[in-house]
Design a protein around this motif. Structure first.
Motif, PDB file in Angstrom:
ATOM      1  N   GLY A  25      -2.302 -12.157   1.928  1.00 43.58           N
ATOM      2  CA  GLY A  25      -1.045 -11.825   1.282  1.00 43.58           C
ATOM      3  C   GLY A  25      -1.251 -11.240  -0.097  1.00 43.58           C
ATOM      4  N   ALA A  26      -2.130 -11.843  -0.872  1.00 43.95           N
ATOM      5  CA  ALA A  26      -2.408 -11.351  -2.222  1.00 43.95           C
ATOM      6  C   ALA A  26      -3.013  -9.955  -2.179  1.00 43.95           C
ATOM      7  CB  ALA A  26      -3.354 -12.315  -2.938  1.00 43.95           C
TER       8      ALA A  26
ATOM      9  N   ALA B 164      -0.911  -6.544  -3.595  1.00 44.30           N
ATOM     10  CA  ALA B 164      -1.522  -5.796  -4.698  1.00 44.30           C
ATOM     11  C   ALA B 164      -1.770  -4.336  -4.321  1.00 44.30           C
ATOM     12  CB  ALA B 164      -2.836  -6.454  -5.115  1.00 44.30           C
ATOM     13  N   GLY B 165      -1.501  -3.978  -3.074  1.00 47.41           N
ATOM     14  CA  GLY B 165      -1.689  -2.597  -2.633  1.00 47.41           C
ATOM     15  C   GLY B 165      -3.134  -2.196  -2.456  1.00 47.41           C
ATOM     16  N   ARG B 166      -4.010  -3.177  -2.283  1.00 42.24           N
ATOM     17  CA  ARG B 166      -5.439  -2.851  -2.140  1.00 42.24           C
ATOM     18  C   ARG B 166      -5.779  -2.278  -0.763  1.00 42.24           C
ATOM     19  NH1 ARG B 166      -6.286  -8.087  -5.110  1.00 42.24           N
ATOM     20  NH2 ARG B 166      -6.493  -7.486  -7.296  1.00 42.24           N
ATOM     21  N   ASN B 167      -4.800  -2.257   0.108  1.00 40.62           N
ATOM     22  CA  ASN B 167      -4.971  -1.652   1.429  1.00 40.62           C
ATOM     23  C   ASN B 167      -4.502  -0.203   1.464  1.00 40.62           C
ATOM     24  OD1 ASN B 167      -2.268  -2.529   1.052  1.00 40.62           O
ATOM     25  ND2 ASN B 167      -1.882  -2.364   3.248  1.00 40.62           N
ATOM     26  N   LEU B 168      -4.206   0.372   0.301  1.00 36.91           N
ATOM     27  CA  LEU B 168      -3.662   1.725   0.220  1.00 36.91           C
ATOM     28  C   LEU B 168      -4.581   2.643  -0.570  1.00 36.91           C
ATOM     29  CD1 LEU B 168       0.012   0.763  -0.749  1.00 36.91           C
ATOM     30  CD2 LEU B 168      -0.922   1.050   1.556  1.00 36.91           C
ATOM     31  N   ILE B 169      -4.631   3.904  -0.154  1.00 32.86           N
ATOM     32  CA  ILE B 169      -5.361   4.921  -0.908  1.00 32.86           C
ATOM     33  C   ILE B 169      -4.625   6.256  -0.729  1.00 32.86           C
ATOM     34  CG2 ILE B 169      -6.999   5.266   1.022  1.00 32.86           C
ATOM     35  CD1 ILE B 169      -9.112   5.875  -1.292  1.00 32.86           C
ATOM     36  N   PRO B 170      -3.470   6.394  -1.409  1.00 33.15           N
ATOM     37  CA  PRO B 170      -2.604   7.565  -1.206  1.00 33.15           C
ATOM     38  C   PRO B 170      -3.297   8.902  -1.447  1.00 33.15           C
ATOM     39  CG  PRO B 170      -1.476   5.878  -2.480  1.00 33.15           C
ATOM     40  CD  PRO B 170      -2.904   5.454  -2.381  1.00 33.15           C
ATOM     41  N   GLU B 171      -4.321   8.904  -2.298  1.00 36.32           N
ATOM     42  CA  GLU B 171      -5.010  10.158  -2.607  1.00 36.32           C
ATOM     43  C   GLU B 171      -5.968  10.601  -1.502  1.00 36.32           C
ATOM     44  OE1 GLU B 171      -7.397   6.852  -4.651  1.00 36.32           O
ATOM     45  OE2 GLU B 171      -5.319   7.292  -4.096  1.00 36.32           O
TER      46      GLU B 171
ATOM     47  N   ILE C  42     -13.821  -1.748   6.007  1.00 29.77           N
ATOM     48  CA  ILE C  42     -12.403  -1.871   5.665  1.00 29.77           C
ATOM     49  C   ILE C  42     -12.195  -1.581   4.184  1.00 29.77           C
ATOM     50  CG2 ILE C  42     -10.426  -3.437   5.566  1.00 29.77           C
ATOM     51  CD1 ILE C  42     -11.680  -5.043   7.816  1.00 29.77           C
ATOM     52  N   ILE C  43     -11.138  -0.905   3.871  1.00 28.06           N
ATOM     53  CA  ILE C  43     -10.800  -0.559   2.492  1.00 28.06           C
ATOM     54  C   ILE C  43     -10.827  -1.794   1.583  1.00 28.06           C
ATOM     55  CG2 ILE C  43      -8.325  -0.765   3.022  1.00 28.06           C
ATOM     56  CD1 ILE C  43      -7.819   1.429   0.910  1.00 28.06           C
ATOM     57  N   ASN C  44     -11.551  -1.673   0.466  1.00 29.81           N
ATOM     58  CA  ASN C  44     -11.594  -2.701  -0.578  1.00 29.81           C
ATOM     59  C   ASN C  44     -11.908  -4.107  -0.052  1.00 29.81           C
ATOM     60  OD1 ASN C  44     -11.016  -0.895  -2.674  1.00 29.81           O
ATOM     61  ND2 ASN C  44      -8.817  -1.081  -2.350  1.00 29.81           N
ATOM     62  N   CYS C  45     -12.725  -4.171   0.990  1.00 32.56           N
ATOM     63  CA  CYS C  45     -13.044  -5.484   1.560  1.00 32.56           C
ATOM     64  C   CYS C  45     -13.758  -6.393   0.570  1.00 32.56           C
ATOM     65  CB  CYS C  45     -13.861  -5.335   2.838  1.00 32.56           C
ATOM     66  SG  CYS C  45     -15.422  -4.444   2.629  1.00 32.56           S
ATOM     67  N   ASP C  46     -14.397  -5.806  -0.431  1.00 33.83           N
ATOM     68  CA  ASP C  46     -15.090  -6.608  -1.440  1.00 33.83           C
ATOM     69  C   ASP C  46     -14.137  -7.163  -2.495  1.00 33.83           C
ATOM     70  OD1 ASP C  46     -14.559  -4.043  -2.366  1.00 33.83           O
ATOM     71  OD2 ASP C  46     -16.358  -3.936  -3.619  1.00 33.83           O
ATOM     72  N   GLN C  47     -12.835  -6.869  -2.358  1.00 33.88           N
ATOM     73  CA  GLN C  47     -11.840  -7.371  -3.304  1.00 33.88           C
ATOM     74  C   GLN C  47     -10.960  -8.448  -2.691  1.00 33.88           C
ATOM     75  OE1 GLN C  47      -9.699  -4.293  -5.468  1.00 33.88           O
ATOM     76  NE2 GLN C  47     -11.420  -2.877  -5.274  1.00 33.88           N
TER      77      GLN C  47
ATOM     78  N   GLU D  29     -30.935   6.444   4.906  1.00 37.55           N
ATOM     79  CA  GLU D  29     -29.725   7.001   4.329  1.00 37.55           C
ATOM     80  C   GLU D  29     -28.545   6.335   5.026  1.00 37.55           C
ATOM     81  OE1 GLU D  29     -27.135  11.133   4.028  1.00 37.55           O
ATOM     82  OE2 GLU D  29     -29.220  11.239   4.700  1.00 37.55           O
ATOM     83  N   THR D  30     -27.597   5.830   4.261  1.00 38.62           N
ATOM     84  CA  THR D  30     -26.448   5.151   4.854  1.00 38.62           C
ATOM     85  C   THR D  30     -25.138   5.668   4.275  1.00 38.62           C
ATOM     86  OG1 THR D  30     -26.392   3.306   3.257  1.00 38.62           O
ATOM     87  CG2 THR D  30     -27.783   3.028   5.222  1.00 38.62           C
ATOM     88  N   VAL D  31     -24.127   5.650   5.131  1.00 37.14           N
ATOM     89  CA  VAL D  31     -22.765   5.979   4.722  1.00 37.14           C
ATOM     90  C   VAL D  31     -21.857   4.879   5.258  1.00 37.14           C
ATOM     91  CG1 VAL D  31     -20.893   7.662   4.762  1.00 37.14           C
ATOM     92  CG2 VAL D  31     -23.269   8.453   4.929  1.00 37.14           C
ATOM     93  N   VAL D  32     -21.088   4.273   4.391  1.00 35.50           N
ATOM     94  CA  VAL D  32     -20.078   3.298   4.802  1.00 35.50           C
ATOM     95  C   VAL D  32     -18.721   3.984   4.717  1.00 35.50           C
ATOM     96  CG1 VAL D  32     -18.880   1.164   4.181  1.00 35.50           C
ATOM     97  CG2 VAL D  32     -21.386   1.254   4.145  1.00 35.50           C
ATOM     98  N   VAL D  33     -18.007   4.016   5.838  1.00 34.19           N
ATOM     99  CA  VAL D  33     -16.661   4.597   5.876  1.00 34.19           C
ATOM    100  C   VAL D  33     -15.662   3.446   5.900  1.00 34.19           C
ATOM    101  CG1 VAL D  33     -15.033   6.006   7.165  1.00 34.19           C
ATOM    102  CG2 VAL D  33     -17.449   6.679   7.060  1.00 34.19           C
ATOM    103  N   ARG D  34     -14.953   3.274   4.797  1.00 30.21           N
ATOM    104  CA  ARG D  34     -13.923   2.240   4.704  1.00 30.21           C
ATOM    105  C   ARG D  34     -12.580   2.837   5.121  1.00 30.21           C
ATOM    106  NH1 ARG D  34     -14.679  -0.676  -1.193  1.00 30.21           N
ATOM    107  NH2 ARG D  34     -16.402  -2.072  -0.649  1.00 30.21           N
ATOM    108  N   ALA D  35     -11.932   2.205   6.061  1.00 28.98           N
ATOM    109  CA  ALA D  35     -10.650   2.703   6.548  1.00 28.98           C
ATOM    110  C   ALA D  35      -9.535   1.708   6.260  1.00 28.98           C
ATOM    111  CB  ALA D  35     -10.726   2.969   8.055  1.00 28.98           C
ATOM    112  N   THR D  36      -8.331   2.226   6.146  1.00 28.59           N
ATOM    113  CA  THR D  36      -7.159   1.362   6.057  1.00 28.59           C
ATOM    114  C   THR D  36      -6.904   0.735   7.431  1.00 28.59           C
ATOM    115  OG1 THR D  36      -5.753   3.301   6.470  1.00 28.59           O
ATOM    116  CG2 THR D  36      -6.093   2.667   4.169  1.00 28.59           C
ATOM    117  N   GLN D  37      -5.918  -0.132   7.521  1.00 27.02           N
ATOM    118  CA  GLN D  37      -5.643  -0.844   8.769  1.00 27.02           C
ATOM    119  C   GLN D  37      -5.216   0.146   9.856  1.00 27.02           C
ATOM    120  OE1 GLN D  37      -4.459  -1.942   5.701  1.00 27.02           O
ATOM    121  NE2 GLN D  37      -6.127  -3.427   5.655  1.00 27.02           N
ATOM    122  N   PHE D  38      -5.552  -0.186  11.105  1.00 28.11           N
ATOM    123  CA  PHE D  38      -5.191   0.674  12.225  1.00 28.11           C
ATOM    124  C   PHE D  38      -3.710   0.518  12.574  1.00 28.11           C
ATOM    125  CE2 PHE D  38      -9.766  -0.180  13.734  1.00 28.11           C
ATOM    126  CZ  PHE D  38     -10.257   0.828  12.923  1.00 28.11           C
TER     127      PHE D  38
END
Length: 266
Positions: free
Chosen positions: A235-236, A240-247, A109-114, A136-145
């Motif tokens: 909520g915090a 804070a918009g930590r669930n967003l990655i517009p780029e 999940i996006i920014n789960c460590d925050q 070799e590992t790849v972690v794919v962090r996704a925004t909410q479904f």
């Protein structure tokens, strides 16, 4: 052709990974706590299913035998599964190493460590297990479904209220679009970087009120849209918009197009 083991291959994203991998001509095995019956929407003809449990290690070696890559779509939202989520990831990685797997790709999940929200914290702890692996590992962090936001609306609409959280927007994403990225990372050539994290988001950044209006229009649901505060760690995080990655706007299935495809079952 790549031999792929999909752990959690009967879940929302996992079964899309299985479908896409089979369509691309890959050999697919599925590790799941329960083997789904033939003919169900969780079962894909052409895949081999194995019952297993990462919290105990049961069944892992059989499911991973002969696999080149493992794609980890396992979830641990509640109870025992959440408590042992990170350790289960380590157990899966160890079994993959013993089986000769060369790469592991995990959904996170996006920014789960925050966030201190328990579910997100377990995701972050599992990511650390992947960072420590000799594979070799790849972690794919996704925004909410898309389905998460729709479920919030649907649950409250039963009492004719549709909540929108103050100061919150979403960049929700389709499970199919997430599955495409997971599969792409799985079949990529080996990287010079042993551990990587990739973050992806949906095609649109939307205010929650706008999403509620669209959800009502598509589903025909009745209820009053009400703005509410969302307290606590979640909520915090959202305000804070930590669930967003517009780029990083991935995929083409918007919230509305996803709803349109499923309006009969919502």
């Amino acid at each position: 052709m790549t031999s792929i083991c999909v752990a959690g291959g009967t879940g929302q994203v996992g079964r899309e990974v299985v479908r896409l991998a089979l369509a691309a001509g890959h050999s697919v095995t599925v590790l799941s706590r329960h083997v789904p019956p033939t003919g169900s929407n969780r079962h894909h003809d052409g895949a081999s299913y194995f019952a297993g449990d990462v919290t105990t290690g049961d069944g892992l070696s059989d499911a991973l035998a002969g696999a080149d890559v493992v794609i980890d779509c396992l979830e641990g939202q509640f109870g025992k599964a959440q408590k042992h989520f990170a350790d289960g990831g380590a157990r899966l990685l160890a079994a993959a190493n013993r089986a000769g797997v060369v790469k592991a790709v995990a959904l996170s999940i996006i920014n789960c460590d925050q966030s201190t929200f328990d579910y997100y914290a377990t995701k972050a702890a599992k990511e650390q297990k992947y960072a420590e692996s000799t594979l070799e590992t790849v972690v794919v962090r996704a925004t909410q479904f898309h389905s998460l936001v729709a479920a919030v609306f649907a649950a409250a609409a039963k009492v004719r209220v549709i909540p929108v959280f103050k100061g919150v927007g979403f960049q929700s994403i389709s499970p199919v679009d997430v599955a495409k990225v997971l599969l792409l990372e799985a079949v990529e050539e080996p990287s010079s970087q042993l551990h990587r994290v990739r973050t992806i988001g949906g095609p649109d950044v939307l205010d929650m009120r706008a999403m509620a209006v669209s959800w009502k229009a598509v589903t025909g649901a009745r209820g009053r849209i009400v703005q509410l505060p969302l307290p606590g760690a979640m909520g915090a995080f959202l305000r804070a918009g930590r669930n967003l990655i517009p780029e990083q706007r991935i995929g083409t299935e918007t919230f509305v197009s996803w709803l349109e495809k499923r309006k009969e079952s919502l």
